[in-house]
Design a protein around this motif. Structure first.
Motif, PDB file in Angstrom:
ATOM      1  N   ILE A 101       0.867  -1.180   0.000  1.00  0.00           N
ATOM      2  CA  ILE A 101       0.000   0.000   0.000  1.00  0.00           C
ATOM      3  C   ILE A 101       0.895   1.218   0.000  1.00  0.00           C
ATOM      4  N   GLN A 102       0.536   2.235  -0.774  1.00  0.00           N
ATOM      5  CA  GLN A 102       1.275   3.494  -0.727  1.00  0.00           C
ATOM      6  C   GLN A 102       1.041   4.146   0.629  1.00  0.00           C
ATOM      7  N   ARG A 103       2.117   4.466   1.317  1.00  0.00           N
ATOM      8  CA  ARG A 103       2.037   5.050   2.656  1.00  0.00           C
ATOM      9  C   ARG A 103       1.214   6.345   2.642  1.00  0.00           C
ATOM     10  N   ALA A 104       1.386   7.150   1.600  1.00  0.00           N
ATOM     11  CA  ALA A 104       0.703   8.452   1.526  1.00  0.00           C
ATOM     12  C   ALA A 104      -0.810   8.326   1.352  1.00  0.00           C
ATOM     13  N   SER A 105      -1.296   7.137   1.015  1.00  0.00           N
ATOM     14  CA  SER A 105      -2.737   6.970   0.791  1.00  0.00           C
ATOM     15  C   SER A 105      -3.513   6.734   2.083  1.00  0.00           C
ATOM     16  N   LEU A 106      -2.791   6.605   3.192  1.00  0.00           N
ATOM     17  CA  LEU A 106      -3.426   6.327   4.484  1.00  0.00           C
ATOM     18  C   LEU A 106      -3.085   7.410   5.492  1.00  0.00           C
ATOM     19  N   ALA A 107      -4.042   7.709   6.366  1.00  0.00           N
ATOM     20  CA  ALA A 107      -3.820   8.679   7.434  1.00  0.00           C
ATOM     21  C   ALA A 107      -4.296   8.071   8.748  1.00  0.00           C
ATOM     22  N   PRO A 108      -3.660   8.453   9.840  1.00  0.00           N
ATOM     23  CA  PRO A 108      -4.148   7.979  11.135  1.00  0.00           C
ATOM     24  C   PRO A 108      -5.630   8.317  11.294  1.00  0.00           C
ATOM     25  N   GLY A 109      -6.388   7.370  11.777  1.00  0.00           N
ATOM     26  CA  GLY A 109      -7.819   7.564  11.971  1.00  0.00           C
ATOM     27  C   GLY A 109      -8.670   7.140  10.788  1.00  0.00           C
ATOM     28  N   ASP A 110      -8.052   6.858   9.642  1.00  0.00           N
ATOM     29  CA  ASP A 110      -8.821   6.360   8.505  1.00  0.00           C
ATOM     30  C   ASP A 110      -9.512   5.048   8.870  1.00  0.00           C
ATOM     31  N   ARG A 111     -10.709   4.864   8.318  1.00  0.00           N
ATOM     32  CA  ARG A 111     -11.463   3.605   8.465  1.00  0.00           C
ATOM     33  C   ARG A 111     -11.729   3.091   7.058  1.00  0.00           C
ATOM     34  N   LEU A 112     -11.129   1.960   6.747  1.00  0.00           N
ATOM     35  CA  LEU A 112     -11.222   1.432   5.396  1.00  0.00           C
ATOM     36  C   LEU A 112     -12.079   0.180   5.324  1.00  0.00           C
ATOM     37  N   LEU A 113     -12.810   0.098   4.236  1.00  0.00           N
ATOM     38  CA  LEU A 113     -13.578  -1.092   3.903  1.00  0.00           C
ATOM     39  C   LEU A 113     -12.782  -1.845   2.846  1.00  0.00           C
ATOM     40  N   LEU A 114     -12.460  -3.100   3.098  1.00  0.00           N
ATOM     41  CA  LEU A 114     -11.782  -3.951   2.134  1.00  0.00           C
ATOM     42  C   LEU A 114     -12.838  -4.674   1.311  1.00  0.00           C
ATOM     43  N   VAL A 115     -12.764  -4.521  -0.012  1.00  0.00           N
ATOM     44  CA  VAL A 115     -13.725  -5.154  -0.912  1.00  0.00           C
ATOM     45  C   VAL A 115     -12.972  -6.105  -1.834  1.00  0.00           C
ATOM     46  N   ASP A 116     -13.482  -7.323  -1.961  1.00  0.00           N
ATOM     47  CA  ASP A 116     -12.850  -8.303  -2.850  1.00  0.00           C
ATOM     48  C   ASP A 116     -13.908  -9.265  -3.359  1.00  0.00           C
ATOM     49  N   ASP A 117     -13.505 -10.118  -4.286  1.00  0.00           N
ATOM     50  CA  ASP A 117     -14.456 -11.052  -4.875  1.00  0.00           C
ATOM     51  C   ASP A 117     -14.664 -12.287  -4.008  1.00  0.00           C
ATOM     52  N   TRP A 118     -13.628 -12.760  -3.324  1.00  0.00           N
ATOM     53  CA  TRP A 118     -13.701 -14.058  -2.656  1.00  0.00           C
ATOM     54  C   TRP A 118     -12.826 -14.024  -1.418  1.00  0.00           C
ATOM     55  N   ILE A 119     -13.257 -14.664  -0.347  1.00  0.00           N
ATOM     56  CA  ILE A 119     -12.409 -14.844   0.824  1.00  0.00           C
ATOM     57  C   ILE A 119     -12.444 -16.317   1.196  1.00  0.00           C
ATOM     58  N   GLU A 120     -11.251 -16.903   1.285  1.00  0.00           N
ATOM     59  CA  GLU A 120     -11.166 -18.323   1.622  1.00  0.00           C
ATOM     60  C   GLU A 120     -10.302 -18.542   2.859  1.00  0.00           C
ATOM     61  N   THR A 121      -9.015 -18.256   2.770  1.00  0.00           N
ATOM     62  CA  THR A 121      -8.140 -18.459   3.929  1.00  0.00           C
ATOM     63  C   THR A 121      -8.089 -17.228   4.820  1.00  0.00           C
ATOM     64  N   GLY A 122      -8.395 -16.075   4.262  1.00  0.00           N
ATOM     65  CA  GLY A 122      -8.312 -14.820   5.004  1.00  0.00           C
ATOM     66  C   GLY A 122      -6.902 -14.254   5.066  1.00  0.00           C
ATOM     67  N   SER A 123      -5.939 -14.902   4.436  1.00  0.00           N
ATOM     68  CA  SER A 123      -4.539 -14.469   4.538  1.00  0.00           C
ATOM     69  C   SER A 123      -4.340 -13.056   3.979  1.00  0.00           C
ATOM     70  N   GLN A 124      -4.972 -12.743   2.871  1.00  0.00           N
ATOM     71  CA  GLN A 124      -4.795 -11.408   2.297  1.00  0.00           C
ATOM     72  C   GLN A 124      -5.512 -10.353   3.136  1.00  0.00           C
ATOM     73  N   ALA A 125      -6.703 -10.651   3.608  1.00  0.00           N
ATOM     74  CA  ALA A 125      -7.435  -9.700   4.442  1.00  0.00           C
ATOM     75  C   ALA A 125      -6.672  -9.414   5.737  1.00  0.00           C
ATOM     76  N   LEU A 126      -6.085 -10.431   6.324  1.00  0.00           N
ATOM     77  CA  LEU A 126      -5.314 -10.225   7.558  1.00  0.00           C
ATOM     78  C   LEU A 126      -4.065  -9.391   7.300  1.00  0.00           C
ATOM     79  N   ALA A 127      -3.409  -9.608   6.164  1.00  0.00           N
ATOM     80  CA  ALA A 127      -2.236  -8.800   5.816  1.00  0.00           C
ATOM     81  C   ALA A 127      -2.640  -7.345   5.601  1.00  0.00           C
ATOM     82  N   VAL A 128      -3.764  -7.108   4.933  1.00  0.00           N
ATOM     83  CA  VAL A 128      -4.248  -5.739   4.734  1.00  0.00           C
ATOM     84  C   VAL A 128      -4.570  -5.102   6.087  1.00  0.00           C
ATOM     85  N   LYS A 129      -5.200  -5.835   6.955  1.00  0.00           N
ATOM     86  CA  LYS A 129      -5.531  -5.313   8.289  1.00  0.00           C
ATOM     87  C   LYS A 129      -4.260  -4.862   9.007  1.00  0.00           C
ATOM     88  N   GLU A 130      -3.191  -5.649   8.930  1.00  0.00           N
ATOM     89  CA  GLU A 130      -1.908  -5.291   9.555  1.00  0.00           C
ATOM     90  C   GLU A 130      -1.302  -4.047   8.909  1.00  0.00           C
TER      91      GLU A 130
END
Length: 172
Positions: A101-130
């Motif tokens: 993720i580009q560091r400049a695209s995020l600010a402290p306090g931002d609340r993001l919704l992750l949208v994707d087509d499929w979730i199976e293992t959750g590995s990508q969603a967990l990495a995004v959360k981190e």
């Protein structure tokens, strides 16, 4: 809406093919509305999506919510500026991905919704959360078209909204 989505879905050579959903304007529009509906009052400041179908779904969802879009790139392709990166746990094929993720695209306090087509293992969603947490932002939730997430991973993901469960899909 679910019946329209299921009508557009198909299996090709043992692989799920959601691309026809993007081709049908009415179904695509309804999918986007259904993905974001539970998050309209969640204080979402941006939508993020993982390359590649997440870019299409996430960009459309951001437009529907009236907020910006934050790209999550895989691999080492062009992506200017300072980046935050995480390697995922193995996906359903056993592959690990580096998400950025580009560091400049995020600010402290931002609340993001992750949208994707499929979730199976959750590995990508967990990495995004981190990645979001590293930037002082937070994951407001995940909205996906198809949910195949294991029950033991679900609490770590947080709020998850899916349009269909994998068991609702037509047989291969």
């Amino acid at each position: 809406m679910t019946s329209d989505l299921l009508r557009q879905f198909q299996w090709v050579g043992g692989h799920a093919d959601l691309w026809p959903v993007f081709r049908d304007g009415d179904t695509f529009r309804e999918v986007i509305k259904a993905l974001v509906e539970p998050f309209r009052a969640a204080g979402v400041t941006a939508v993020c999506g993982i390359e590649s179908r997440g870019f299409l779904l996430g960009g459309a969802a951001a437009t529907e919510l009236g907020v910006g879009f934050v790209a999550v790139r895989k691999g080492t392709g062009m992506f200017p500026g300072e980046k935050l990166s995480r390697e995922t746990a193995p996906d359903y094929r056993g592959f690990r991905h580096t998400l950025r993720i580009q560091r400049a695209s995020l600010a402290p306090g931002d609340r993001l919704l992750l949208v994707d087509d499929w979730i199976e293992t959750g590995s990508q969603a967990l990495a995004v959360k981190e990645l979001l947490q590293e930037a002082g932002a937070e994951l407001a939730g995940c909205a996906v078209v198809v949910d195949q997430l294991r029950a033991d991973v679900r609490p770590a993901i947080g709020r998850l909204h899916a349009l269909v469960d994998k068991e609702e899909l037509p047989e291969d």
